[in-house]
Design a protein around this motif. Structure first.
Motif, PDB file in Angstrom:
ATOM      1  N   ALA A 232       0.829  -1.207   0.000  1.00  0.00           N
ATOM      2  CA  ALA A 232       0.000   0.000   0.000  1.00  0.00           C
ATOM      3  C   ALA A 232       0.863   1.257   0.000  1.00  0.00           C
ATOM      4  CB  ALA A 232      -0.928  -0.006   1.215  1.00  0.00           C
ATOM      5  N   ILE A 233       1.931   1.237   0.795  1.00  0.00           N
ATOM      6  CA  ILE A 233       2.841   2.392   0.853  1.00  0.00           C
ATOM      7  C   ILE A 233       3.511   2.613  -0.506  1.00  0.00           C
ATOM      8  CG2 ILE A 233       5.024   3.199   1.844  1.00  0.00           C
ATOM      9  CD1 ILE A 233       4.133   1.905   4.494  1.00  0.00           C
ATOM     10  N   VAL A 234       3.880   1.530  -1.175  1.00  0.00           N
ATOM     11  CA  VAL A 234       4.502   1.637  -2.498  1.00  0.00           C
ATOM     12  C   VAL A 234       3.500   2.157  -3.528  1.00  0.00           C
ATOM     13  CG1 VAL A 234       5.512   0.306  -4.396  1.00  0.00           C
ATOM     14  CG2 VAL A 234       6.227  -0.145  -2.044  1.00  0.00           C
ATOM     15  N   LEU A 235       2.237   1.762  -3.372  1.00  0.00           N
ATOM     16  CA  LEU A 235       1.210   2.173  -4.331  1.00  0.00           C
ATOM     17  C   LEU A 235       0.907   3.670  -4.273  1.00  0.00           C
ATOM     18  CD1 LEU A 235      -1.478  -0.675  -4.285  1.00  0.00           C
ATOM     19  CD2 LEU A 235      -0.220   0.162  -6.269  1.00  0.00           C
ATOM     20  N   ILE A 236       1.061   4.275  -3.097  1.00  0.00           N
ATOM     21  CA  ILE A 236       0.715   5.692  -2.945  1.00  0.00           C
ATOM     22  C   ILE A 236       1.509   6.592  -3.895  1.00  0.00           C
ATOM     23  CG2 ILE A 236       0.780   7.671  -1.377  1.00  0.00           C
ATOM     24  CD1 ILE A 236      -1.569   5.909  -0.843  1.00  0.00           C
ATOM     25  N   PRO A 237       2.856   6.530  -3.911  1.00  0.00           N
ATOM     26  CA  PRO A 237       3.586   7.388  -4.865  1.00  0.00           C
ATOM     27  C   PRO A 237       3.285   7.047  -6.322  1.00  0.00           C
ATOM     28  CG  PRO A 237       5.089   5.863  -3.751  1.00  0.00           C
ATOM     29  CD  PRO A 237       3.788   5.786  -3.035  1.00  0.00           C
ATOM     30  N   ILE A 238       3.071   5.755  -6.610  1.00  0.00           N
ATOM     31  CA  ILE A 238       2.698   5.371  -7.977  1.00  0.00           C
ATOM     32  C   ILE A 238       1.371   6.007  -8.351  1.00  0.00           C
ATOM     33  CG2 ILE A 238       2.032   3.435  -9.461  1.00  0.00           C
ATOM     34  CD1 ILE A 238       3.967   1.680  -7.891  1.00  0.00           C
ATOM     35  N   PHE A 239       0.437   5.961  -7.423  1.00  0.00           N
ATOM     36  CA  PHE A 239      -0.882   6.557  -7.627  1.00  0.00           C
ATOM     37  C   PHE A 239      -0.768   8.068  -7.844  1.00  0.00           C
ATOM     38  CE2 PHE A 239      -3.663   8.894  -4.555  1.00  0.00           C
ATOM     39  CZ  PHE A 239      -4.719   9.148  -5.415  1.00  0.00           C
ATOM     40  N   LEU A 240       0.070   8.728  -7.057  1.00  0.00           N
ATOM     41  CA  LEU A 240       0.229  10.177  -7.178  1.00  0.00           C
ATOM     42  C   LEU A 240       0.838  10.567  -8.524  1.00  0.00           C
ATOM     43  CD1 LEU A 240       1.486  11.129  -3.592  1.00  0.00           C
ATOM     44  CD2 LEU A 240      -0.732  11.668  -4.614  1.00  0.00           C
TER      45      LEU A 240
END
Length: 306
Positions: free
Chosen positions: A179-187
């Motif tokens: 989930a933490i890795v997905l956040i910057p990808i999402f941004l």
């Protein structure tokens, strides 16, 4: 080791805490309101010939189309919620996917409203057909999501009765990492996609743009591809915790459901609607059957205890 744990805790509090969720909600709701008013203002200025923007941009031809913009920001917030719930609950995480695809259809309805043709033969117009399909799909999806969450409540009750013999902390920690890795990808994806969409829809100087650029294909198709990869990895890691048949089928079924949603972004018309409804319906059926298996286990435990 302790330092890495501290960094992990810091990132979790920064990106996935309840406080961050609340701040994100306030930010995106405020942004949605501001963008809606700004879009209306731009439409008025274009209509008054005060500013001249690409005549091909239908997003600036009707005030109703301004609703499309705030819904885009609401959808971005829903994507954040999807990532937020990934480590907390698999079923709620999947439910958020269903909410997102339903909101995408609702947003599409607002866009289609500006293209409706009112005549004696309603279905002679492609825009009218698409609008009708979206209306029907929204009602069906709204009901299916209700059923899904209702089934999830029953699933939680069953899980509380089934004895946990395996420590799941490591698996939850793994989901937190994803989930933490997905956040910057999402941004990064959201910023790039939104900027690209705004440029192509409003400011393209090529004069080739004759329809609203579909931000779904720019952002959500890529993001759901990433989600599929994450879900497959989680499925594989879940074998360390349990090899129960119903758990494996449930998690595999959810992946299939996500894939169907991903495929829908590359289609239009009735095929798009069928894929979306089929994806959610498949997830609901999978969860319902999974709960039946859990019911058997609960009954077995009750029999042994008595």
């Amino acid at each position: 080791m302790k330092q890495s744990y501290t960094i992990f805790e810091f990132l979790y509090r920064l990106l996935l805490s309840k406080e961050t969720k609340k701040r994100a909600e306030t930010f995106f709701v405020s942004l949605a309101i501001i963008s809606f008013l700004l879009h209306l203002a731009i439409i008025a200025l274009v209509d008054l010939k005060i500013i001249l923007i690409n005549d091909y941009s239908t997003l600036l031809s009707n005030p109703i189309s301004a609703i499309y913009t705030p819904f885009s920001f609401i959808l971005i917030y829903e994507v954040y919620l999807l990532v937020y719930y990934l480590p907390k609950s698999t079923t709620i995480y999947i439910g958020k996917q269903y909410e997102i695809i339903t909101l995408i259809i609702i947003r599409r309805i607002f866009k289609d409203l500006t293209k409706l043709e009112f005549n004696s033969n309603w279905f002679a117009s492609k825009a009218n057909v698409n609008f009708t399909l979206d209306i029907v799909a929204t009602i069906i999806l709204f009901f299916l999501i209700y059923v899904f969450y209702n089934l999830n409540k029953r699933n939680e009750i069953n899980q509380s009765k089934i004895q946990k013999t395996i420590d799941v902390n490591s698996f939850i920690r793994l989901k937190n990492v994803f989930a933490i890795v997905l956040i910057p990808i999402f941004l990064v994806l959201s910023i790039y996609s939104l900027a690209h969409w705004i440029y192509e829809s409003f400011f393209s100087i090529t004069q080739i743009v004759d329809t609203i650029k579909d931000i779904n294909k720019i952002f959500f198709a890529d993001f759901f591809t990433i989600l599929i990869l994450i879900e497959v990895l989680l499925l594989l890691f879940s074998f360390f915790l349990s090899d129960k048949f119903n758990k494996v089928i449930r998690n595999s079924g959810f992946i299939i459901s996500t894939i169907l949603i991903k495929l829908s972004f590359g289609t239009e018309g009735i095929l798009n609607t069928i894929l979306i409804v089929a994806a959610v319906l498949f997830g609901v059926i999978i969860l319902a059957i999974h709960n039946k298996y859990d019911n058997l286990e609960v009954k077995s435990i009750s029999t042994l205890e008595s």
